[in-house]
Scaffold this motif. Structure first.
Motif, PDB file in Angstrom:
ATOM      1  N   ASN A   1       0.867  -1.177   0.000  1.00 29.07           N
ATOM      2  CA  ASN A   1       0.000   0.000   0.000  1.00 29.07           C
ATOM      3  C   ASN A   1       0.907   1.231   0.000  1.00 29.07           C
ATOM      4  OD1 ASN A   1       0.355  -0.932   2.950  1.00 29.07           O
ATOM      5  ND2 ASN A   1      -0.339   1.178   3.224  1.00 29.07           N
ATOM      6  N   SER A   2       0.745   2.075  -0.992  1.00 32.76           N
ATOM      7  CA  SER A   2       1.671   3.186  -1.189  1.00 32.76           C
ATOM      8  C   SER A   2       1.175   4.484  -0.570  1.00 32.76           C
ATOM      9  CB  SER A   2       1.917   3.400  -2.686  1.00 32.76           C
ATOM     10  OG  SER A   2       0.704   3.695  -3.347  1.00 32.76           O
ATOM     11  N   VAL A   3      -0.034   4.463   0.023  1.00 37.35           N
ATOM     12  CA  VAL A   3      -0.566   5.640   0.701  1.00 37.35           C
ATOM     13  C   VAL A   3      -1.156   5.189   2.037  1.00 37.35           C
ATOM     14  CG1 VAL A   3      -1.046   6.994  -1.374  1.00 37.35           C
ATOM     15  CG2 VAL A   3      -2.757   5.379  -0.544  1.00 37.35           C
ATOM     16  N   ASP A   4      -1.386   6.134   2.952  1.00 37.99           N
ATOM     17  CA  ASP A   4      -2.017   5.803   4.229  1.00 37.99           C
ATOM     18  C   ASP A   4      -3.430   5.289   3.984  1.00 37.99           C
ATOM     19  OD1 ASP A   4      -0.050   6.914   6.328  1.00 37.99           O
ATOM     20  OD2 ASP A   4      -0.289   8.589   4.945  1.00 37.99           O
ATOM     21  N   LEU A   5      -3.744   4.112   4.525  1.00 41.18           N
ATOM     22  CA  LEU A   5      -5.033   3.497   4.261  1.00 41.18           C
ATOM     23  C   LEU A   5      -5.657   2.939   5.538  1.00 41.18           C
ATOM     24  CD1 LEU A   5      -4.187   1.492   1.011  1.00 41.18           C
ATOM     25  CD2 LEU A   5      -5.580   3.563   1.156  1.00 41.18           C
ATOM     26  N   PRO A   6      -6.952   3.170   5.754  1.00 43.84           N
ATOM     27  CA  PRO A   6      -7.654   2.574   6.905  1.00 43.84           C
ATOM     28  C   PRO A   6      -8.024   1.125   6.609  1.00 43.84           C
ATOM     29  CG  PRO A   6      -9.158   3.980   5.684  1.00 43.84           C
ATOM     30  CD  PRO A   6      -7.814   4.099   5.008  1.00 43.84           C
ATOM     31  N   ILE A   7      -7.104   0.239   6.896  1.00 50.50           N
ATOM     32  CA  ILE A   7      -7.213  -1.170   6.508  1.00 50.50           C
ATOM     33  C   ILE A   7      -7.904  -1.987   7.602  1.00 50.50           C
ATOM     34  CG2 ILE A   7      -5.784  -3.251   6.274  1.00 50.50           C
ATOM     35  CD1 ILE A   7      -3.923  -1.667   4.500  1.00 50.50           C
ATOM     36  N   THR A   8      -8.675  -2.978   7.174  1.00 49.17           N
ATOM     37  CA  THR A   8      -9.232  -3.976   8.088  1.00 49.17           C
ATOM     38  C   THR A   8      -8.478  -5.282   7.876  1.00 49.17           C
ATOM     39  OG1 THR A   8     -11.433  -2.977   8.029  1.00 49.17           O
ATOM     40  CG2 THR A   8     -11.287  -5.261   8.765  1.00 49.17           C
ATOM     41  N   LEU A   9      -7.876  -5.774   8.937  1.00 48.19           N
ATOM     42  CA  LEU A   9      -7.158  -7.048   8.909  1.00 48.19           C
ATOM     43  C   LEU A   9      -8.100  -8.120   9.442  1.00 48.19           C
ATOM     44  CD1 LEU A   9      -4.643  -8.868   8.717  1.00 48.19           C
ATOM     45  CD2 LEU A   9      -3.954  -8.008  10.966  1.00 48.19           C
ATOM     46  N   HIS A  10      -8.425  -9.101   8.614  1.00 49.23           N
ATOM     47  CA  HIS A  10      -9.403 -10.111   8.995  1.00 49.23           C
ATOM     48  C   HIS A  10      -8.752 -11.252   9.779  1.00 49.23           C
ATOM     49  CE1 HIS A  10     -12.687  -8.241   6.790  1.00 49.23           C
ATOM     50  NE2 HIS A  10     -11.769  -7.907   5.897  1.00 49.23           N
ATOM     51  N   HIS A  11      -9.565 -12.157  10.248  1.00 48.19           N
ATOM     52  CA  HIS A  11      -9.112 -13.224  11.135  1.00 48.19           C
ATOM     53  C   HIS A  11      -7.874 -13.940  10.603  1.00 48.19           C
ATOM     54  CE1 HIS A  11     -12.884 -12.712  13.240  1.00 48.19           C
ATOM     55  NE2 HIS A  11     -13.531 -12.858  12.105  1.00 48.19           N
ATOM     56  N   ILE A  12      -6.902 -14.143  11.491  1.00 54.38           N
ATOM     57  CA  ILE A  12      -5.707 -14.922  11.166  1.00 54.38           C
ATOM     58  C   ILE A  12      -5.658 -16.110  12.118  1.00 54.38           C
ATOM     59  CG2 ILE A  12      -3.195 -14.949  11.114  1.00 54.38           C
ATOM     60  CD1 ILE A  12      -3.224 -12.041  10.410  1.00 54.38           C
ATOM     61  N   ASN A  13      -5.550 -17.302  11.561  1.00 54.73           N
ATOM     62  CA  ASN A  13      -5.515 -18.511  12.381  1.00 54.73           C
ATOM     63  C   ASN A  13      -4.076 -18.996  12.547  1.00 54.73           C
ATOM     64  OD1 ASN A  13      -8.328 -19.017  12.994  1.00 54.73           O
ATOM     65  ND2 ASN A  13      -8.587 -19.340  10.799  1.00 54.73           N
ATOM     66  N   GLY A  14      -3.341 -18.328  13.425  1.00 55.35           N
ATOM     67  CA  GLY A  14      -2.004 -18.779  13.750  1.00 55.35           C
ATOM     68  C   GLY A  14      -2.034 -19.696  14.963  1.00 55.35           C
ATOM     69  N   SER A  15      -0.967 -20.459  15.157  1.00 54.76           N
ATOM     70  CA  SER A  15      -0.882 -21.353  16.310  1.00 54.76           C
ATOM     71  C   SER A  15       0.566 -21.405  16.781  1.00 54.76           C
ATOM     72  CB  SER A  15      -1.362 -22.758  15.946  1.00 54.76           C
ATOM     73  OG  SER A  15      -0.493 -23.349  14.993  1.00 54.76           O
ATOM     74  N   ILE A  16       0.763 -21.956  17.963  1.00 52.88           N
ATOM     75  CA  ILE A  16       2.124 -22.079  18.491  1.00 52.88           C
ATOM     76  C   ILE A  16       2.981 -22.930  17.559  1.00 52.88           C
ATOM     77  CG2 ILE A  16       3.521 -22.997  20.376  1.00 52.88           C
ATOM     78  CD1 ILE A  16       2.082 -20.479  21.148  1.00 52.88           C
ATOM     79  N   SER A  17       2.411 -23.991  17.025  1.00 58.20           N
ATOM     80  CA  SER A  17       3.173 -24.902  16.169  1.00 58.20           C
ATOM     81  C   SER A  17       3.335 -24.385  14.741  1.00 58.20           C
ATOM     82  CB  SER A  17       2.503 -26.278  16.128  1.00 58.20           C
ATOM     83  OG  SER A  17       1.181 -26.171  15.604  1.00 58.20           O
ATOM     84  N   HIS A  18       2.422 -23.526  14.296  1.00 52.41           N
ATOM     85  CA  HIS A  18       2.497 -23.018  12.927  1.00 52.41           C
ATOM     86  C   HIS A  18       1.980 -21.568  12.892  1.00 52.41           C
ATOM     87  CE1 HIS A  18       3.056 -23.740   8.608  1.00 52.41           C
ATOM     88  NE2 HIS A  18       1.976 -23.001   8.422  1.00 52.41           N
ATOM     89  N   PRO A  19       2.777 -20.630  13.416  1.00 52.86           N
ATOM     90  CA  PRO A  19       2.330 -19.231  13.441  1.00 52.86           C
ATOM     91  C   PRO A  19       2.324 -18.611  12.044  1.00 52.86           C
ATOM     92  CG  PRO A  19       4.589 -19.398  14.203  1.00 52.86           C
ATOM     93  CD  PRO A  19       4.090 -20.812  14.036  1.00 52.86           C
ATOM     94  N   SER A  20       1.458 -17.640  11.851  1.00 55.04           N
ATOM     95  CA  SER A  20       1.491 -16.841  10.627  1.00 55.04           C
ATOM     96  C   SER A  20       2.547 -15.764  10.802  1.00 55.04           C
ATOM     97  CB  SER A  20       0.123 -16.206  10.362  1.00 55.04           C
ATOM     98  OG  SER A  20      -0.826 -17.185  10.009  1.00 55.04           O
ATOM     99  N   LEU A  21       3.406 -15.593   9.792  1.00 52.82           N
ATOM    100  CA  LEU A  21       4.558 -14.699   9.901  1.00 52.82           C
ATOM    101  C   LEU A  21       4.578 -13.724   8.730  1.00 52.82           C
ATOM    102  CD1 LEU A  21       7.181 -17.472  10.712  1.00 52.82           C
ATOM    103  CD2 LEU A  21       6.120 -15.933  12.373  1.00 52.82           C
ATOM    104  N   ALA A  22       4.749 -12.444   9.039  1.00 49.55           N
ATOM    105  CA  ALA A  22       4.814 -11.416   7.998  1.00 49.55           C
ATOM    106  C   ALA A  22       5.913 -10.424   8.326  1.00 49.55           C
ATOM    107  CB  ALA A  22       3.472 -10.691   7.862  1.00 49.55           C
ATOM    108  N   ILE A  23       6.585  -9.949   7.287  1.00 44.72           N
ATOM    109  CA  ILE A  23       7.667  -8.968   7.438  1.00 44.72           C
ATOM    110  C   ILE A  23       7.279  -7.712   6.661  1.00 44.72           C
ATOM    111  CG2 ILE A  23      10.094  -8.443   6.990  1.00 44.72           C
ATOM    112  CD1 ILE A  23      10.563 -11.523   7.127  1.00 44.72           C
ATOM    113  N   GLY A  24       7.289  -6.566   7.342  1.00 48.50           N
ATOM    114  CA  GLY A  24       6.904  -5.317   6.705  1.00 48.50           C
ATOM    115  C   GLY A  24       8.072  -4.344   6.595  1.00 48.50           C
ATOM    116  N   ILE A  25       8.155  -3.662   5.470  1.00 49.86           N
ATOM    117  CA  ILE A  25       9.164  -2.628   5.255  1.00 49.86           C
ATOM    118  C   ILE A  25       8.432  -1.312   5.010  1.00 49.86           C
ATOM    119  CG2 ILE A  25      11.084  -1.825   3.830  1.00 49.86           C
ATOM    120  CD1 ILE A  25      11.741  -4.373   5.343  1.00 49.86           C
TER     121      ILE A  25
END
Length: 295
Positions: free
Chosen positions: A77-101
């Motif tokens: 996203n190249s501009v400021d945006l009011p984003i809605t992040l929907h449900h993420i099903n992470g777990s201890i054994s298999h977490p969801s991982l994201a890297i932001g720059i």
């Protein structure tokens, strides 16, 4: 895709990740999010960012537009945006991982000037999208995160790696979005000016003619390009920011409903309550109580 490289990124994200709401203390432009449990829907104002999914998937929405990206893909996203992040099903054994720059406009402009990239005409204003993360980009991000281990490496290498990452982003399938942002006279850059004004003056009444004048566009052009960049009209965009700010105040302070409604720009607490429920699914007083009770 180089799976060994992705595996190392997963290990690094597990080592340095947090809830993703704050950047790394050692590199303020780097975010590493580790979701190791169920995450409910979140609403936030997202800064211009390139977010790379290294494990799991994520779904974001802007009004009616939805974007899903998986491991090895990225969302820009190249501009400021009011984003809605929907449900993420992470777990201890298999977490969801994201890297932001966090995107740096000065770096983008410098790279375009040095590369003499004038092939793209600034006539389109799409401001966001999902695409593939190249091996070259993943490698640069991997080397950047490695510098967190050693202060001397970080001091010397991190600035160059931040620059390299921006170059890899410019060379990606989504590079056109960033090129348009960096071009001073492009519609996307003009829309960015309008967005900054709304963000800083969200509690003021929008006069579209004045906003168009500020952006250097006609009102018709402003509406068209604003919707292309954000999937919303200026009025809808302002409403999202107002309600996000209201929710933050209601769930983190002892302010009453009417005071918050007036503070974020509503003239009627009843109208505020209706629009709040429409966005968050519950009345403001119920949302504030349940959030504080569970914290």
């Amino acid at each position: 895709m180089n799976h060994n490289m992705l595996e190392e990124l997963i290990d690094l994200a597990l080592e340095y990740g947090n809830d993703g709401r704050e950047p790394c203390s050692k590199l303020p432009f780097l975010y590493i999010a580790c979701y190791d449990s169920f995450i409910p829907t979140l609403h936030h104002l997202a800064e211009p960012t390139a977010s790379i999914m290294v494990q799991g998937s994520k779904t974001l929405s802007l009004d009616e537009a939805r974007f899903t990206y998986h491991s090895g893909e990225m969302f820009i996203n190249s501009v400021d945006l009011p984003i809605t992040l929907h449900h993420i099903n992470g777990s201890i054994s298999h977490p969801s991982l994201a890297i932001g720059i966090k995107l740096n406009l000065s770096i983008l402009r410098s790279l375009l000037q040095e590369s003499k990239d004038d092939m793209l005409q600034p006539n389109i204003s799409v401001g966001l999208g999902v695409g593939k993360a190249s091996d070259e980009l993943l490698d640069a991000v991997r080397r950047l995160i490695r510098t967190l281990k050693t202060p001397s490496d970080r001091a010397i290498l991190a600035p160059a790696l931040e620059r390299e990452i921006h170059w890899r982003l410019l060379q990606s399938d989504l590079g056109g979005i960033l090129k348009r942002l960096a071009m001073t006279k492009s519609p996307l850059k003009k829309i960015s000016t309008a967005i900054h004004w709304i963000r800083d003056n969200f509690n003021q009444t929008i006069k579209v003619e004045q906003l168009a004048k500020l952006a250097g566009m006609s009102t018709t052009s402003l509406h068209r390009h604003f919707r292309l960049a954000t999937s919303m009209s200026p009025i809808q965009f302002q409403k999202k920011i107002r309600l996000q700010e209201a929710r933050m105040r209601l769930t983190s302070t002892e302010s009453d409903i009417a005071s918050v409604a007036f503070a974020v720009g509503y003239e009627s607490p009843s109208q505020f309550s209706r629009e709040y429920k429409r966005m968050y699914g519950v009345p403001p007083i119920e949302d504030a109580y349940s959030t504080k009770f569970t914290q």
